[in-house]
Write an enzyme that holds these catalytic residues in place. Structure first.
Site, PDB file in Angstrom:
ATOM      1  N   CYS A 132       0.811  -1.224   0.000  1.00  0.00           N
ATOM      2  CA  CYS A 132       0.000   0.000   0.000  1.00  0.00           C
ATOM      3  C   CYS A 132       0.846   1.277   0.000  1.00  0.00           C
ATOM      4  O   CYS A 132       0.526   2.249  -0.687  1.00  0.00           O
ATOM      5  CB  CYS A 132      -0.969  -0.010   1.179  1.00  0.00           C
ATOM      6  SG  CYS A 132      -0.247  -0.519   2.749  1.00  0.00           S
ATOM      7  N   HIS A 187      -2.634   6.383   4.573  1.00  0.00           N
ATOM      8  CA  HIS A 187      -1.212   6.419   4.902  1.00  0.00           C
ATOM      9  C   HIS A 187      -0.612   7.735   4.405  1.00  0.00           C
ATOM     10  O   HIS A 187      -0.733   8.067   3.218  1.00  0.00           O
ATOM     11  CB  HIS A 187      -0.460   5.270   4.227  1.00  0.00           C
ATOM     12  CG  HIS A 187      -0.784   3.906   4.762  1.00  0.00           C
ATOM     13  ND1 HIS A 187      -1.578   3.691   5.864  1.00  0.00           N
ATOM     14  CD2 HIS A 187      -0.394   2.673   4.329  1.00  0.00           C
ATOM     15  CE1 HIS A 187      -1.665   2.379   6.087  1.00  0.00           C
ATOM     16  NE2 HIS A 187      -0.957   1.750   5.171  1.00  0.00           N
TER      17      HIS A 187
END
Length: 339
Positions: A151, A234
C-alpha cells in the site's frame, strides 16, 4: 459491457475484503457471484457474519449473499472467471497457485507471489506494460496471477511515475500508516492508543524492493515505517535526488499532466492531485475523489539543497489494496478481453 463477467472474492470479511465487496457491489463490468471467508462463516449471510468497519453503510445488495467455502469446482460451476484475493499471505501462498492452475484469473492483494519474476506488480497508471508478464505464466492457455503493490509503495509509485523523466537517484521515505493497514482485528488498542509504533515488520524491505520493480528504476532507497493511531489513509514524507536540475514548478507540472484518457471504471480523471494549502493532505481526506479512495493527494512541496520534498496521502485499503486489484482486473479485461 453487454454481459458482466462473474467474479469471486476470497477472504471477504476482513478490511480489504470489505472494500472488494463494496466496490464490486455495483461494478459496471463485474458481477459479484461467489464469496468466501473462514470455515466458521460458511453458510451464513454476509451481512450477519461480517464486522463492518468501513466508514459508510454496507451496500444492500451484498448483505444477503451466502458465504461459501473456497471450492474450485463450485466456483467453476458458478461461472466465475476472475478471483479477487484478500487472503493473508500465508494462506494465499497455497491457495493462489491452485486457483491459477485451475484456470482462474487471480488478482491478489497478498504478497505471496509478488516477487515471482513472471508475476506483475501492477499499477495500471504507471506500468501497464508489465501486464504482458501473464503470458510467461501460460496465458491464454492457463490462468494467471497479477498482484498489486504494497500500500505504501502504491502511493509512492503514483507520485514518482511522472518524475522518472528527471532521473531519480535517491528516495528517502518516512511513512505514517493507519491501523487498517494491519488488517482486522489488527493491533491491540493497548498498543496503539495514544501511541506510535516505529516498526512494521517487513514493510521497509517491501518498499525498497517493489518501487524498483514497478517503475524500472534503480535508486538508493531509505525507508522508515511508523504505525499511527489513525483508522484509514497512509501519509508519506518523501525526499528525492535527481540526475537533472528540477524545480518545484517542474514537479507540479508533471503531476498535473499525469493523466490519460481511460475507459477503466476505477481510474480517476486525475491520478495525482496537488494542493499548496499548507495543511494538505491529511488522512481524513482518504475517501475523497472519484472513484472514492482512488486518488493520491500531494502537498508540502519544497526544494532544499537540490533535494525535492513533499508529502503524499494514499488510501491504503482502496487504491493501495482492493481498489488497486479491481483496477488491475479492469486493465486486463480492457487490454485482452476474456478468452
Amino acid at each position: 459491457m453487454e454481459k458482466k463477467i462473474k467474479v469471486a472474492v476470497i477472504g471477504a470479511t476482513g478490511a480489504v475484503g470489505q472494500v472488494f465487496m463494496w466496490m464490486l457491489s455495483d461494478h459496471p463490468w463485474f458481477e459479484l457471484s461467489y464469496v468466501t471467508a473462514s470455515a466458521a462463516r460458511v453458510g451464513q449471510e454476509y451481512g450477519k457474519t461480517v464486522h463492518w468497519v468501513m466508514p459508510f453503510e454496507m451496500p444492500e445488495s451484498i448483505k444477503t449473499m451466502e458465504v461459501r467455502e473456497m471450492s474450485i469446482p463450485q466456483m467453476k460451476e458458478s461461472g466465475v472467471k476472475i478471483v479477487f484475493s484478500a487472503l493473508p499471505a500465508s494462506v494465499a501462498k497455497e491457495a493462489e497457485p491452485m486457483l491459477r492452475e485451475a484456470g482462474f484469473y487471480v488478482f491478489s492483494n497478498a504478497a505471496a507471489m509478488r516477487y515471482d519474476s513472471n508475476v506483475p506488480i501492477l499499477i495500471p497508471d504507471t506500468n501497464i506494460e508489465q501486464l504482458e508478464l501473464i503470458k510467461k505464466q501460460g496465458y491464454p492457455e492457463t490462468g494467471f496471477c497479477v498482484t498489486n503493490a504494497n500500500c505504501v509503495t502504491t502511493g509512492l509509485a503514483m507520485a514518482l511515475a511522472p518524475l522518472r523523466k528527471f532521473g531519480i537517484k535517491t528516495i528517502t521515505i518516512n511513512s505514517y500508516q493507519s491501523v487498517s493497514g494491519a488488517g482486522y482485528p489488527g493491533l491491540s488498542s493497548f498498543d496503539i492508543t495514544d501511541n506510535c509504533i516505529p516498526y512494521i515488520g517487513g514493510e521497509e524491505e517491501k518498499i525498497e524492493k517493489e518501487i524498483k520493480k514497478i517503475l524500472s528504476i534503480d535508486p538508493d532507497v531509505y525507508a522508515y515505517t511508523v504505525r499511527v493511531p489513525v483508522m484509514f489513509g497512509h501519509l508519506e514524507v518523501v525526499w528525492l535526488d535527481f540526475d537533472q536540475k528540477v524545480e518545484t514548478e517542474d514537479v507540479v507540472k508533471a503531476w498535473a499532466e499525469f493523466h490519460e484518457a481511460s475507459d477503466l471504471p476505477s481510474t480517476p480523471a486525475q491520478a495525482v492531485v496537488y494542493s499548496d494549502e499548507p495543511t494538505f493532505p491529511q488522512p481524513k481526506y482518504a475517501f475523497w475523489g472519484t472513484p472514492k479512495g482512488m486518488v493520491v493527494y500531494t502537498g508540502r512541496l519544497k526544494k532544499k539543497n537540490d533535494k525535492i520534498g513533499f508529502v503524499l496521502l494514499v488510501n491504503n485499503i482502496v487504491k493501495g489494496a482492493a481498489g488497486g486489484s479491481i483496477q488491475n482486473a479492469e486493465a486486463f479485461v480492457s487490454r485482452y478481453g476474456l478468452v
